[in-house]
Design a protein around this motif. Sequence first.
Motif, mmCIF file in Angstrom:
data_model
loop_
_atom_site.group_PDB
_atom_site.id
_atom_site.type_symbol
_atom_site.label_atom_id
_atom_site.label_comp_id
_atom_site.label_asym_id
_atom_site.label_seq_id
_atom_site.Cartn_x
_atom_site.Cartn_y
_atom_site.Cartn_z
ATOM 1 N N ILE A 1 3.295 1.071 5.580
ATOM 2 C CA ILE A 1 2.245 0.603 6.484
ATOM 3 C C ILE A 1 2.675 0.897 7.920
ATOM 4 O O ILE A 1 1.887 1.384 8.745
ATOM 5 C CB ILE A 1 1.967 -0.900 6.287
ATOM 6 C CG1 ILE A 1 1.169 -1.117 4.994
ATOM 7 C CG2 ILE A 1 1.204 -1.474 7.478
ATOM 8 C CD1 ILE A 1 0.867 -2.568 4.685
ATOM 9 N N TYR B 1 0.383 3.792 9.812
ATOM 10 C CA TYR B 1 -0.371 3.339 10.981
ATOM 11 C C TYR B 1 0.289 3.826 12.263
ATOM 12 O O TYR B 1 -0.392 4.097 13.258
ATOM 13 C CB TYR B 1 -0.466 1.806 10.990
ATOM 14 C CG TYR B 1 -1.590 1.264 10.134
ATOM 15 C CD1 TYR B 1 -2.886 1.190 10.628
ATOM 16 C CD2 TYR B 1 -1.347 0.835 8.838
ATOM 17 C CE1 TYR B 1 -3.919 0.695 9.844
ATOM 18 C CE2 TYR B 1 -2.369 0.338 8.040
ATOM 19 C CZ TYR B 1 -3.650 0.267 8.553
ATOM 20 O OH TYR B 1 -4.677 -0.209 7.766
ATOM 21 N N LEU C 1 -4.096 3.007 4.147
ATOM 22 C CA LEU C 1 -3.807 2.317 2.886
ATOM 23 C C LEU C 1 -4.283 3.145 1.695
ATOM 24 O O LEU C 1 -3.604 3.212 0.661
ATOM 25 C CB LEU C 1 -4.477 0.939 2.872
ATOM 26 C CG LEU C 1 -3.995 -0.032 3.954
ATOM 27 C CD1 LEU C 1 -4.863 -1.283 3.976
ATOM 28 C CD2 LEU C 1 -2.527 -0.398 3.741
ATOM 29 N N MET D 1 -0.669 -0.964 -2.613
ATOM 30 C CA MET D 1 -1.470 -0.217 -1.631
ATOM 31 C C MET D 1 -2.925 -0.091 -2.072
ATOM 32 O O MET D 1 -3.841 -0.165 -1.243
ATOM 33 C CB MET D 1 -0.866 1.175 -1.427
ATOM 34 C CG MET D 1 0.486 1.177 -0.733
ATOM 35 S SD MET D 1 0.389 0.540 0.963
ATOM 36 C CE MET D 1 2.064 0.878 1.525
#
Length: 302
Positions: A86, A90, A41, A196
Amino acid sequence: MGKKKVKIGQFEADMMLVLVTLCWGVSYFMMSLCLEEMGPLTLNAYRFLGAFAVAFLVAFPKVRKVNRITIKYAFLISISLIFVYIGATYGVMYTSQSNAGFFCATSTIFTPIIVFIFRKIKPDRKLTVVIVMCTIGIALMSLDSNMHIALGDLLCLMCGLAYGFDLLITEIAVSHEDVNAFQIGVYQLGFTGVWMLILSFLFEDPCLPQTAGCWASVAFLAIFCTGVAFVVQAIAQQYTSATHVGVIFALEPVFAGIVAFIFAGERLLPRAYVGAAIMLLSLIIMEVDIKGIWQKIRNIIT
């Protein structure tokens, strides 16, 4: 008299998007370097806020005055971009760079499905063939013999689905006469960066890059993979369709795989290279007027 709006052809627009896709292919390697020093993030906050700052300062006269409908669509696009990045960032943490690129490219499959569901536009026969080829290519490049999908792969799959919505919203937005495509490209960066940043303070401990390599990677991600890329995408989509964009972005995993092979030492199975070849062939089929070329050859012969 106002300045005449410069128009480009669909081929030129598509080639601009190919360059954007090349930058995104490189981005997976850059993200992996940055994630060694900061959270996903935080990285995305730097990436989008940095891109917005550069774009805003460089193009201040063009973005200084913006209307409400442009801001509205930029805000809507930023919501889809939250899920896109995201999922992608990730995903890189829990799968290989190559797989991340491959699964994020499922926007190629999701885009025409979303367009059909929400706009009732059926893909033509050639596009249907291309979608099938892309699906086969992505499967060959991504899935193991047991059809196993890892957590990172699922997150990147979410990225592909969210990006399909991003493309549709962008296409709808730039179709409005009152919407400025360039301004959408800039302001969506700012909105996404703010989202973010808020999330990074809620779920991470934000920190600055610690090494020159990380600083350089963040700068490349912010300027080329985010700022330039999203502005170019918003402008180019005025002259091509969301489904065309989705197919072109199928090249992203190919570029990602090449970069991962050269710089990260990742190796693919033989069938994955077959998948890459199929995806490249699908792009050629999409972009080349095969019937027109064949007709010209016949005219020359006869």
